[in-house]
Enzyme design. Sequence first.
Site, PDB file in Angstrom:
ATOM      1  N   ASP A  24       0.820  -1.220   0.000  1.00 36.57           N
ATOM      2  CA  ASP A  24       0.000   0.000   0.000  1.00 36.57           C
ATOM      3  C   ASP A  24       0.849   1.264   0.000  1.00 36.57           C
ATOM      4  O   ASP A  24       0.429   2.299   0.508  1.00 36.57           O
ATOM      5  CB  ASP A  24      -0.909  -0.001   1.230  1.00 36.57           C
ATOM      6  N   SER A  26       2.253   4.662  -0.811  1.00 33.64           N
ATOM      7  CA  SER A  26       1.667   5.811  -1.494  1.00 33.64           C
ATOM      8  C   SER A  26       2.490   6.059  -2.761  1.00 33.64           C
ATOM      9  O   SER A  26       3.595   5.519  -2.908  1.00 33.64           O
ATOM     10  CB  SER A  26       1.729   7.029  -0.589  1.00 33.64           C
ATOM     11  N   THR A  29       5.997   7.087  -1.907  1.00 35.69           N
ATOM     12  CA  THR A  29       6.868   6.036  -1.369  1.00 35.69           C
ATOM     13  C   THR A  29       7.276   5.038  -2.447  1.00 35.69           C
ATOM     14  O   THR A  29       8.444   4.646  -2.539  1.00 35.69           O
ATOM     15  CB  THR A  29       6.161   5.306  -0.201  1.00 35.69           C
ATOM     16  N   ARG A  33      11.073   3.739  -3.908  1.00 34.80           N
ATOM     17  CA  ARG A  33      11.498   2.327  -4.100  1.00 34.80           C
ATOM     18  C   ARG A  33      11.913   2.098  -5.555  1.00 34.80           C
ATOM     19  O   ARG A  33      12.883   1.402  -5.834  1.00 34.80           O
ATOM     20  CB  ARG A  33      10.365   1.366  -3.730  1.00 34.80           C
ATOM     21  N   GLU A 178      -2.597   0.465  13.436  1.00 36.79           N
ATOM     22  CA  GLU A 178      -1.129   0.473  13.325  1.00 36.79           C
ATOM     23  C   GLU A 178      -0.519   1.724  13.973  1.00 36.79           C
ATOM     24  O   GLU A 178      -0.378   2.762  13.329  1.00 36.79           O
ATOM     25  CB  GLU A 178      -0.700   0.402  11.849  1.00 36.79           C
ATOM     26  N   LYS A 220      -1.299  -3.899  14.410  1.00 36.43           N
ATOM     27  CA  LYS A 220      -0.055  -3.940  13.629  1.00 36.43           C
ATOM     28  C   LYS A 220       0.989  -3.065  14.323  1.00 36.43           C
ATOM     29  O   LYS A 220       1.067  -1.863  14.076  1.00 36.43           O
ATOM     30  CB  LYS A 220      -0.328  -3.453  12.204  1.00 36.43           C
ATOM     31  N   SER A 262       7.561  -4.334   9.325  1.00 32.40           N
ATOM     32  CA  SER A 262       9.010  -4.620   9.360  1.00 32.40           C
ATOM     33  C   SER A 262       9.816  -3.362   9.661  1.00 32.40           C
ATOM     34  O   SER A 262      10.905  -3.460  10.241  1.00 32.40           O
ATOM     35  CB  SER A 262       9.480  -5.303   8.074  1.00 32.40           C
ATOM     36  N   SER A 290       2.963  -8.455   8.595  1.00 34.74           N
ATOM     37  CA  SER A 290       2.272  -7.586   7.640  1.00 34.74           C
ATOM     38  C   SER A 290       3.376  -6.693   7.081  1.00 34.74           C
ATOM     39  O   SER A 290       3.423  -5.504   7.355  1.00 34.74           O
ATOM     40  CB  SER A 290       1.186  -6.768   8.342  1.00 34.74           C
ATOM     41  N   GLY A 292       5.981  -4.814   4.473  1.00 35.86           N
ATOM     42  CA  GLY A 292       6.088  -4.119   3.195  1.00 35.86           C
ATOM     43  C   GLY A 292       7.481  -4.363   2.638  1.00 35.86           C
ATOM     44  O   GLY A 292       7.707  -5.235   1.816  1.00 35.86           O
TER      45      GLY A 292
END
Length: 341
Positions: A24, A26, A29, A33, A178, A220, A262, A290, A292
């Site tokens: 998920d 955005s 983000t 990556r 979260e 989370k 993580s 959960s 990413g």
Amino acid sequence: MNLADLNRIALAMVTPGKGLLAADESSGTIKKRFDAIKVDSTEDSRRDYREMLFRSQEAMSKYISGVILYDETIWQNAKDGTPLVKLIEQAGAIPGIKVDEGTQALPNCPGELVTVGLDKLAERLKKYYERGARFAKWRAVIDIGPRIPTQTAVRVNAHALARYAALCQAAQIVPIVEPEVLMDGDHDIDRCYEVTQRVLNRTFQELRVQRVALEGMILKPNMAISGKKCPKQASVQEVAEKTIRLLKSCVPAAVPGIAFLSGGQSDEEATAHLDAMNKIGHLPWRLTFSYGRALQAAPQKAWSGKPDNVPAGQRAFSHRARMNGLASTGNWEAGLEKQAA
Ligand code: 13P
């Protein structure tokens, strides 16, 4: 609200041997990556990348219980016109959606953030439900520094998390709650423990005040872990023992499951920590992942934006998903990593 149904979905999200894929990011983000692998971030490249993950048959059907999507992705179709949501459902996983709208500076609290997105959330949840989402995510961000977090930041973020969770349950969507305490600083594991305890206590206090049904949510959290820049890094066993002690002191047994983020741990550390906790066992809730970054760093690198690399990307994703699936039942071993290399 049909609580039995919410509870059934929450339990399915933490099925032993499976966990959640946090896909998920955005648009900002995912661009970061993609920059790292020298791929242009466009609507199509983001779709191609995520389609590659969701079509990883082995990972998706055996080790992934659900996928957290970003707003753009939930409305996107695969190249052949199939909605991406359908690919997830066809693999036997549950589609979910990130519904917060990011963070803003918190007035009067320099350097601290509050997560926004409550306005019109009820209407948005209705549309996401119709599209197939059965759970949602809202991330609060708490930083550790010399005089932070302030009580103000802890309270306003907990309040927003509980407002979000109550709205989700009214819309028959399981909220992932979260409250992330960042691991960016030079603080030690005990400072992380103490801050996370404050944050979780306040979060559950707000959830109670706002009458959120704990049986119909997933927590989370971050693990109790040394800050990245701390000279003394806690061992895997210490992280596992302290995280379990911390969670037992704050998280009611009515919560069906805890799925960790993580947060910047390496792929293998994130797996080793989860595995060590499940090896300790005797827990009132199911503990899974959960992740990413810890699930996606390897497939991103293997794919690098080239259609020819799709099978390699899918193999890398399946490997990490399998390792974390094993860790969710305490059956991972470091040797399994080397076999795949
Ligand atoms: P990381 O596992 O990369 O921390 O991402 C999980 C997530 O969903 C953060 O909100």
